[in-house]
Design a protein around this motif. Structure first.
Motif, PDB file in Angstrom:
ATOM      1  N   LEU A   4      39.735  45.768  39.925  1.00 50.33           N
ATOM      2  CA  LEU A   4      39.413  45.264  41.267  1.00 50.33           C
ATOM      3  C   LEU A   4      38.278  44.245  41.196  1.00 50.33           C
ATOM      4  N   LYS A   5      37.274  44.537  40.377  1.00 53.47           N
ATOM      5  CA  LYS A   5      36.129  43.626  40.235  1.00 53.47           C
ATOM      6  C   LYS A   5      36.573  42.276  39.697  1.00 53.47           C
ATOM      7  N   LEU A   6      37.479  42.289  38.730  1.00 55.82           N
ATOM      8  CA  LEU A   6      37.979  41.048  38.147  1.00 55.82           C
ATOM      9  C   LEU A   6      38.771  40.227  39.164  1.00 55.82           C
ATOM     10  N   VAL A   7      39.593  40.905  39.949  1.00 55.84           N
ATOM     11  CA  VAL A   7      40.388  40.210  40.971  1.00 55.84           C
ATOM     12  C   VAL A   7      39.472  39.526  41.974  1.00 55.84           C
ATOM     13  N   ILE A   8      38.448  40.238  42.429  1.00 54.89           N
ATOM     14  CA  ILE A   8      37.522  39.665  43.416  1.00 54.89           C
ATOM     15  C   ILE A   8      36.759  38.481  42.824  1.00 54.89           C
ATOM     16  N   ALA A   9      36.312  38.614  41.575  1.00 49.57           N
ATOM     17  CA  ALA A   9      35.599  37.514  40.915  1.00 49.57           C
ATOM     18  C   ALA A   9      36.496  36.281  40.802  1.00 49.57           C
ATOM     19  N   ALA A  10      37.759  36.497  40.441  1.00 49.03           N
ATOM     20  CA  ALA A  10      38.704  35.387  40.329  1.00 49.03           C
ATOM     21  C   ALA A  10      38.970  34.767  41.699  1.00 49.03           C
ATOM     22  N   GLU A  11      39.026  35.599  42.735  1.00 47.70           N
ATOM     23  CA  GLU A  11      39.241  35.092  44.099  1.00 47.70           C
ATOM     24  C   GLU A  11      38.093  34.188  44.544  1.00 47.70           C
ATOM     25  N   VAL A  12      36.878  34.557  44.169  1.00 45.82           N
ATOM     26  CA  VAL A  12      35.711  33.741  44.528  1.00 45.82           C
ATOM     27  C   VAL A  12      35.833  32.358  43.909  1.00 45.82           C
ATOM     28  N   LEU A  13      36.123  32.306  42.612  1.00 42.95           N
ATOM     29  CA  LEU A  13      36.202  31.025  41.908  1.00 42.95           C
ATOM     30  C   LEU A  13      37.435  30.222  42.307  1.00 42.95           C
ATOM     31  N   ALA A  14      38.527  30.934  42.579  1.00 38.06           N
ATOM     32  CA  ALA A  14      39.761  30.247  42.972  1.00 38.06           C
ATOM     33  C   ALA A  14      39.790  29.908  44.450  1.00 38.06           C
ATOM     34  N   GLN A  15      38.810  30.438  45.189  1.00 32.50           N
ATOM     35  CA  GLN A  15      38.761  30.267  46.650  1.00 32.50           C
ATOM     36  C   GLN A  15      40.097  30.664  47.279  1.00 32.50           C
ATOM     37  N   SER A  42      41.304  36.911  51.234  1.00 31.21           N
ATOM     38  CA  SER A  42      40.843  37.754  50.134  1.00 31.21           C
ATOM     39  C   SER A  42      39.394  38.174  50.354  1.00 31.21           C
ATOM     40  N   ILE A  43      38.999  39.248  49.705  1.00 30.24           N
ATOM     41  CA  ILE A  43      37.604  39.674  49.745  1.00 30.24           C
ATOM     42  C   ILE A  43      36.732  38.610  49.089  1.00 30.24           C
ATOM     43  N   GLY A  44      37.239  38.007  48.023  1.00 31.95           N
ATOM     44  CA  GLY A  44      36.482  36.989  47.314  1.00 31.95           C
ATOM     45  C   GLY A  44      36.113  35.802  48.178  1.00 31.95           C
ATOM     46  N   ILE A  45      37.061  35.290  48.961  1.00 29.22           N
ATOM     47  CA  ILE A  45      36.776  34.125  49.801  1.00 29.22           C
ATOM     48  C   ILE A  45      35.810  34.489  50.921  1.00 29.22           C
ATOM     49  N   GLU A  46      35.885  35.719  51.412  1.00 29.18           N
ATOM     50  CA  GLU A  46      34.942  36.169  52.439  1.00 29.18           C
ATOM     51  C   GLU A  46      33.523  36.219  51.874  1.00 29.18           C
ATOM     52  N   MET A  47      33.402  36.664  50.624  1.00 29.62           N
ATOM     53  CA  MET A  47      32.092  36.653  49.961  1.00 29.62           C
ATOM     54  C   MET A  47      31.594  35.220  49.776  1.00 29.62           C
ATOM     55  N   GLN A  48      32.516  34.319  49.439  1.00 27.07           N
ATOM     56  CA  GLN A  48      32.161  32.917  49.246  1.00 27.07           C
ATOM     57  C   GLN A  48      31.673  32.305  50.547  1.00 27.07           C
ATOM     58  N   VAL A  80      31.957  47.188  50.602  1.00 30.96           N
ATOM     59  CA  VAL A  80      33.395  47.448  50.758  1.00 30.96           C
ATOM     60  C   VAL A  80      34.073  47.509  49.394  1.00 30.96           C
ATOM     61  N   ALA A  81      33.747  46.540  48.531  1.00 31.67           N
ATOM     62  CA  ALA A  81      34.345  46.501  47.190  1.00 31.67           C
ATOM     63  C   ALA A  81      33.957  47.728  46.377  1.00 31.67           C
ATOM     64  N   ILE A  82      32.691  48.135  46.474  1.00 29.36           N
ATOM     65  CA  ILE A  82      32.224  49.317  45.743  1.00 29.36           C
ATOM     66  C   ILE A  82      32.949  50.573  46.225  1.00 29.36           C
ATOM     67  N   ILE A  83      33.103  50.695  47.527  1.00 29.97           N
ATOM     68  CA  ILE A  83      33.784  51.865  48.100  1.00 29.97           C
ATOM     69  C   ILE A  83      35.241  51.910  47.641  1.00 29.97           C
ATOM     70  N   LEU A  84      35.921  50.770  47.683  1.00 30.92           N
ATOM     71  CA  LEU A  84      37.321  50.714  47.253  1.00 30.92           C
ATOM     72  C   LEU A  84      37.456  51.104  45.777  1.00 30.92           C
ATOM     73  N   GLY A  85      36.570  50.560  44.940  1.00 29.79           N
ATOM     74  CA  GLY A  85      36.609  50.895  43.511  1.00 29.79           C
ATOM     75  C   GLY A  85      36.355  52.366  43.267  1.00 29.79           C
ATOM     76  N   THR A  86      35.420  52.933  44.020  1.00 33.28           N
ATOM     77  CA  THR A  86      35.109  54.365  43.890  1.00 33.28           C
ATOM     78  C   THR A  86      36.290  55.225  44.317  1.00 33.28           C
ATOM     79  N   VAL A  87      36.953  54.815  45.400  1.00 33.26           N
ATOM     80  CA  VAL A  87      38.114  55.556  45.887  1.00 33.26           C
ATOM     81  C   VAL A  87      39.216  55.572  44.836  1.00 33.26           C
ATOM     82  N   PHE A  88      39.461  54.419  44.208  1.00 32.78           N
ATOM     83  CA  PHE A  88      40.490  54.347  43.166  1.00 32.78           C
ATOM     84  C   PHE A  88      40.173  55.304  42.020  1.00 32.78           C
TER      85      PHE A  88
END
Length: 258
Positions: A197-208, A212-218, A235-243
Protein backbone atom coordinates in the motif's frame (compact mmCIF):
# COMPACT_ATOMS: atom_id res chain seq x y z
CA UNK A 1 2.38 -23.52 39.28
CA UNK A 2 -0.57 -23.66 36.93
CA UNK A 3 -2.22 -20.71 38.72
CA UNK A 4 1.00 -18.69 38.50
CA UNK A 5 1.26 -19.49 34.79
CA UNK A 6 -2.34 -18.36 34.20
CA UNK A 7 -1.69 -15.10 36.04
CA UNK A 8 1.42 -14.48 33.99
CA UNK A 9 -0.53 -15.11 30.78
CA UNK A 10 -3.20 -12.60 31.84
CA UNK A 11 -0.53 -10.01 32.63
CA UNK A 12 1.11 -10.54 29.23
CA UNK A 13 -2.24 -10.22 27.45
CA UNK A 14 -3.01 -7.02 29.34
CA UNK A 15 0.42 -5.60 28.48
CA UNK A 16 -0.01 -6.53 24.81
CA UNK A 17 -3.12 -4.33 24.77
CA UNK A 18 -2.06 -1.45 27.01
CA UNK A 19 1.56 -0.95 25.89
CA UNK A 20 0.76 -0.15 22.22
CA UNK A 21 -1.91 2.30 23.38
CA UNK A 22 0.52 3.89 25.83
CA UNK A 23 3.17 4.19 23.11
CA UNK A 24 0.66 5.85 20.77
CA UNK A 25 -0.33 8.31 23.51
CA UNK A 26 3.33 9.17 24.13
CA UNK A 27 3.82 9.86 20.40
CA UNK A 28 0.76 12.13 20.36
CA UNK A 29 1.90 13.98 23.49
CA UNK A 30 5.43 14.50 22.12
CA UNK A 31 3.98 15.76 18.84
CA UNK A 32 1.63 18.12 20.70
CA UNK A 33 4.58 19.54 22.64
CA UNK A 34 6.55 20.07 19.41
CA UNK A 35 3.51 21.75 17.82
CA UNK A 36 3.17 24.14 20.77
CA UNK A 37 6.90 24.88 20.74
CA UNK A 38 6.92 25.71 17.01
CA UNK A 39 3.71 27.72 17.28
CA UNK A 40 3.03 27.80 13.51
CA UNK A 41 -0.08 25.78 12.71
CA UNK A 42 0.66 25.76 8.98
CA UNK A 43 4.03 24.13 9.60
CA UNK A 44 3.29 21.83 12.54
CA UNK A 45 -0.50 21.78 13.01
CA UNK A 46 -2.01 21.07 16.39
CA UNK A 47 -3.51 17.69 17.24
CA UNK A 48 -7.10 19.09 17.27
CA UNK A 49 -6.54 20.55 13.78
CA UNK A 50 -5.39 17.18 12.45
CA UNK A 51 -8.31 15.37 14.09
CA UNK A 52 -10.74 17.93 12.61
CA UNK A 53 -9.27 17.47 9.12
CA UNK A 54 -9.30 13.68 9.53
CA UNK A 55 -13.04 13.50 10.24
CA UNK A 56 -13.78 16.16 7.62
CA UNK A 57 -12.42 13.79 4.98
CA UNK A 58 -15.28 11.36 5.57
CA UNK A 59 -17.81 14.02 4.60
CA UNK A 60 -16.38 14.29 1.08
CA UNK A 61 -17.50 11.97 -1.73
CA UNK A 62 -14.05 12.30 -3.30
CA UNK A 63 -12.54 10.70 -0.19
CA UNK A 64 -14.23 7.35 -0.84
CA UNK A 65 -13.44 7.52 -4.53
CA UNK A 66 -9.75 8.22 -3.87
CA UNK A 67 -9.46 5.48 -1.25
CA UNK A 68 -11.35 3.01 -3.43
CA UNK A 69 -9.11 3.51 -6.48
CA UNK A 70 -5.94 3.33 -4.39
CA UNK A 71 -7.11 0.09 -2.78
CA UNK A 72 -7.95 -1.31 -6.22
CA UNK A 73 -4.43 -0.57 -7.48
CA UNK A 74 -2.93 -2.07 -4.33
CA UNK A 75 -5.14 -5.16 -4.67
CA UNK A 76 -4.21 -5.75 -8.33
CA UNK A 77 -0.49 -5.30 -7.62
CA UNK A 78 -0.47 -7.58 -4.59
CA UNK A 79 -2.62 -10.38 -5.97
CA UNK A 80 -0.60 -10.41 -9.21
CA UNK A 81 2.68 -10.55 -7.28
CA UNK A 82 1.36 -13.24 -4.94
CA UNK A 83 0.02 -15.51 -7.69
CA UNK A 84 3.13 -15.22 -9.87
CA UNK A 85 5.42 -15.76 -6.86
CA UNK A 86 3.45 -18.84 -5.79
CA UNK A 87 3.43 -20.25 -9.32
CA UNK A 88 7.11 -19.68 -10.02
CA UNK A 89 8.25 -20.91 -6.60
CA UNK A 90 6.33 -24.14 -7.20
CA UNK A 91 7.76 -24.57 -10.70
CA UNK A 92 11.34 -23.82 -9.62
CA UNK A 93 10.99 -26.24 -6.69
CA UNK A 94 10.12 -29.00 -9.16
CA UNK A 95 12.79 -27.92 -11.67
CA UNK A 96 15.78 -26.53 -9.77
CA UNK A 97 17.78 -25.23 -12.79
CA UNK A 98 14.95 -22.78 -13.52
CA UNK A 99 15.53 -21.08 -10.14
CA UNK A 100 19.14 -20.45 -11.10
CA UNK A 101 17.99 -19.09 -14.44
CA UNK A 102 15.55 -16.70 -12.78
CA UNK A 103 18.00 -15.60 -10.07
CA UNK A 104 19.57 -12.70 -12.08
CA UNK A 105 16.13 -11.33 -13.00
CA UNK A 106 14.87 -11.51 -9.42
CA UNK A 107 18.10 -9.90 -8.17
CA UNK A 108 17.87 -7.01 -10.65
CA UNK A 109 14.22 -6.34 -9.79
CA UNK A 110 14.93 -6.57 -6.05
CA UNK A 111 17.91 -4.18 -5.96
CA UNK A 112 16.74 -1.75 -8.67
CA UNK A 113 16.16 1.72 -7.12
CA UNK A 114 12.44 2.29 -6.58
CA UNK A 115 12.71 5.87 -7.85
CA UNK A 116 14.28 4.68 -11.10
CA UNK A 117 11.54 2.09 -11.46
CA UNK A 118 8.83 4.72 -10.92
CA UNK A 119 10.33 7.10 -13.48
CA UNK A 120 10.70 4.36 -16.10
CA UNK A 121 7.16 3.12 -15.45
CA UNK A 122 5.83 6.67 -15.95
CA UNK A 123 7.60 6.87 -19.32
CA UNK A 124 6.32 3.53 -20.55
CA UNK A 125 2.81 3.30 -19.02
CA UNK A 126 -0.10 5.44 -17.89
CA UNK A 127 -0.37 6.49 -14.24
CA UNK A 128 -2.70 3.61 -13.26
CA UNK A 129 -0.49 0.92 -14.78
CA UNK A 130 2.68 2.59 -13.48
CA UNK A 131 1.55 2.54 -9.84
CA UNK A 132 0.54 -1.11 -10.10
CA UNK A 133 3.83 -2.04 -11.79
CA UNK A 134 5.94 -0.27 -9.16
CA UNK A 135 4.28 -2.07 -6.25
CA UNK A 136 4.32 -5.39 -8.11
CA UNK A 137 8.03 -5.08 -8.93
CA UNK A 138 8.98 -4.59 -5.28
CA UNK A 139 6.58 -7.09 -3.72
CA UNK A 140 7.05 -9.95 -6.21
CA UNK A 141 10.75 -10.70 -5.48
CA UNK A 142 10.05 -10.54 -1.73
CA UNK A 143 7.23 -13.07 -1.95
CA UNK A 144 8.95 -15.28 -4.52
CA UNK A 145 12.14 -15.56 -2.46
CA UNK A 146 10.17 -16.29 0.74
CA UNK A 147 7.96 -18.91 -0.93
CA UNK A 148 10.90 -20.62 -2.67
CA UNK A 149 12.94 -20.71 0.54
CA UNK A 150 9.94 -22.09 2.46
CA UNK A 151 9.59 -24.94 -0.03
CA UNK A 152 13.28 -25.74 0.24
CA UNK A 153 12.84 -26.13 4.02
CA UNK A 154 10.14 -28.80 3.67
CA UNK A 155 11.22 -32.03 5.38
CA UNK A 156 12.55 -34.21 2.55
CA UNK A 157 12.36 -37.40 4.64
CA UNK A 158 8.61 -36.97 5.17
CA UNK A 159 8.05 -36.35 1.48
CA UNK A 160 10.09 -39.44 0.56
CA UNK A 161 8.15 -41.52 3.09
CA UNK A 162 4.85 -40.29 1.65
CA UNK A 163 5.95 -41.32 -1.84
CA UNK A 164 7.07 -44.75 -0.65
CA UNK A 165 3.65 -45.36 0.91
CA UNK A 166 1.87 -44.13 -2.18
CA UNK A 167 0.32 -40.99 -0.70
CA UNK A 168 -1.37 -38.99 -3.46
CA UNK A 169 0.07 -35.67 -4.66
CA UNK A 170 -3.04 -33.87 -3.39
CA UNK A 171 -2.65 -35.32 0.11
CA UNK A 172 1.05 -34.50 0.11
CA UNK A 173 0.31 -30.87 -0.73
CA UNK A 174 -2.48 -30.53 1.88
CA UNK A 175 -0.94 -32.57 4.69
CA UNK A 176 2.82 -32.11 4.23
CA UNK A 177 3.70 -29.09 2.13
CA UNK A 178 1.11 -26.54 3.24
CA UNK A 179 1.49 -27.10 7.01
CA UNK A 180 5.28 -26.71 6.75
CA UNK A 181 5.39 -23.67 4.48
CA UNK A 182 2.37 -21.83 5.94
CA UNK A 183 4.22 -20.06 8.82
CA UNK A 184 6.89 -18.65 6.48
CA UNK A 185 4.29 -17.73 3.87
CA UNK A 186 2.20 -15.78 6.37
CA UNK A 187 5.30 -14.05 7.72
CA UNK A 188 6.12 -12.89 4.19
CA UNK A 189 2.56 -11.71 3.61
CA UNK A 190 2.45 -9.76 6.89
CA UNK A 191 5.72 -8.01 6.11
CA UNK A 192 4.71 -7.07 2.57
CA UNK A 193 1.00 -6.24 2.60
CA UNK A 194 1.47 -2.87 4.32
CA UNK A 195 4.53 -2.10 2.21
CA UNK A 196 2.48 -2.74 -0.92
CA UNK A 197 0.00 0.00 0.00
CA UNK A 198 2.84 2.39 0.87
CA UNK A 199 4.48 1.79 -2.51
CA UNK A 200 1.24 2.38 -4.40
CA UNK A 201 0.65 5.69 -2.61
CA UNK A 202 4.25 6.81 -3.20
CA UNK A 203 3.92 5.99 -6.90
CA UNK A 204 0.59 7.85 -7.04
CA UNK A 205 2.23 10.98 -5.63
CA UNK A 206 4.98 10.98 -8.26
CA UNK A 207 2.67 9.93 -11.08
CA UNK A 208 0.03 12.45 -9.97
CA UNK A 209 -2.53 9.72 -10.41
CA UNK A 210 -6.10 11.03 -10.51
CA UNK A 211 -8.55 9.70 -7.92
CA UNK A 212 -5.98 8.46 -5.45
CA UNK A 213 -4.71 8.97 -1.92
CA UNK A 214 -1.39 10.00 -3.43
CA UNK A 215 -2.80 12.90 -5.44
CA UNK A 216 -4.76 14.11 -2.41
CA UNK A 217 -1.50 14.17 -0.44
CA UNK A 218 0.13 16.05 -3.31
CA UNK A 219 -2.65 18.67 -3.33
CA UNK A 220 -2.33 19.11 0.44
CA UNK A 221 1.41 19.65 0.02
CA UNK A 222 0.96 22.17 -2.81
CA UNK A 223 -1.49 24.22 -0.72
CA UNK A 224 0.73 23.83 2.37
CA UNK A 225 -2.20 22.22 4.18
CA UNK A 226 -0.09 20.18 6.57
CA UNK A 227 -3.07 19.21 8.74
CA UNK A 228 -4.81 17.62 5.76
CA UNK A 229 -1.59 15.92 4.66
CA UNK A 230 -1.23 14.37 8.11
CA UNK A 231 -4.92 13.41 8.07
CA UNK A 232 -4.39 11.52 4.79
CA UNK A 233 -1.27 9.97 6.28
CA UNK A 234 -3.37 8.72 9.21
CA UNK A 235 -5.84 7.19 6.73
CA UNK A 236 -3.00 5.34 4.98
CA UNK A 237 -1.61 4.08 8.30
CA UNK A 238 -5.04 2.85 9.41
CA UNK A 239 -5.62 1.04 6.10
CA UNK A 240 -2.20 -0.64 6.27
CA UNK A 241 -2.82 -1.69 9.87
CA UNK A 242 -6.22 -3.13 8.97
CA UNK A 243 -4.68 -5.21 6.18
CA UNK A 244 -2.03 -6.61 8.53
CA UNK A 245 -4.64 -7.44 11.18
CA UNK A 246 -6.77 -9.23 8.58
CA UNK A 247 -3.75 -11.35 7.60
CA UNK A 248 -3.13 -12.17 11.27
CA UNK A 249 -6.76 -13.27 11.70
CA UNK A 250 -6.57 -15.44 8.58
CA UNK A 251 -3.32 -16.95 9.84
CA UNK A 252 -4.91 -17.87 13.17
CA UNK A 253 -7.72 -19.64 11.35
CA UNK A 254 -5.49 -21.35 8.80
CA UNK A 255 -2.53 -22.30 10.99
CA UNK A 256 -4.48 -23.78 13.87
CA UNK A 257 -1.51 -25.41 15.53
CA UNK A 258 0.18 -22.02 16.17
Amino acid sequence: DNTRYMRKEKVYKALNITLPIATLLVIIIVYAIISLAVGIDMLVPSVPSIVKEFFALFAKASFYESVGWTLLRAFIAYVSAFLLAALLSGVTYSFKPLRSALAPIVLIVRIMPTMSLILLALIWFDSFEATVLVAFSVIFPMLYTSFADALECVDKDLIEMARVYGVSERKQILSLYLPQIAPNVFTAIKSSVGLNLKLVIAAEVLAQTAKSIGIEMQFAKLYVDTAQLLAWTAVAIILGTVFEKIVVLIEKKAVKWK
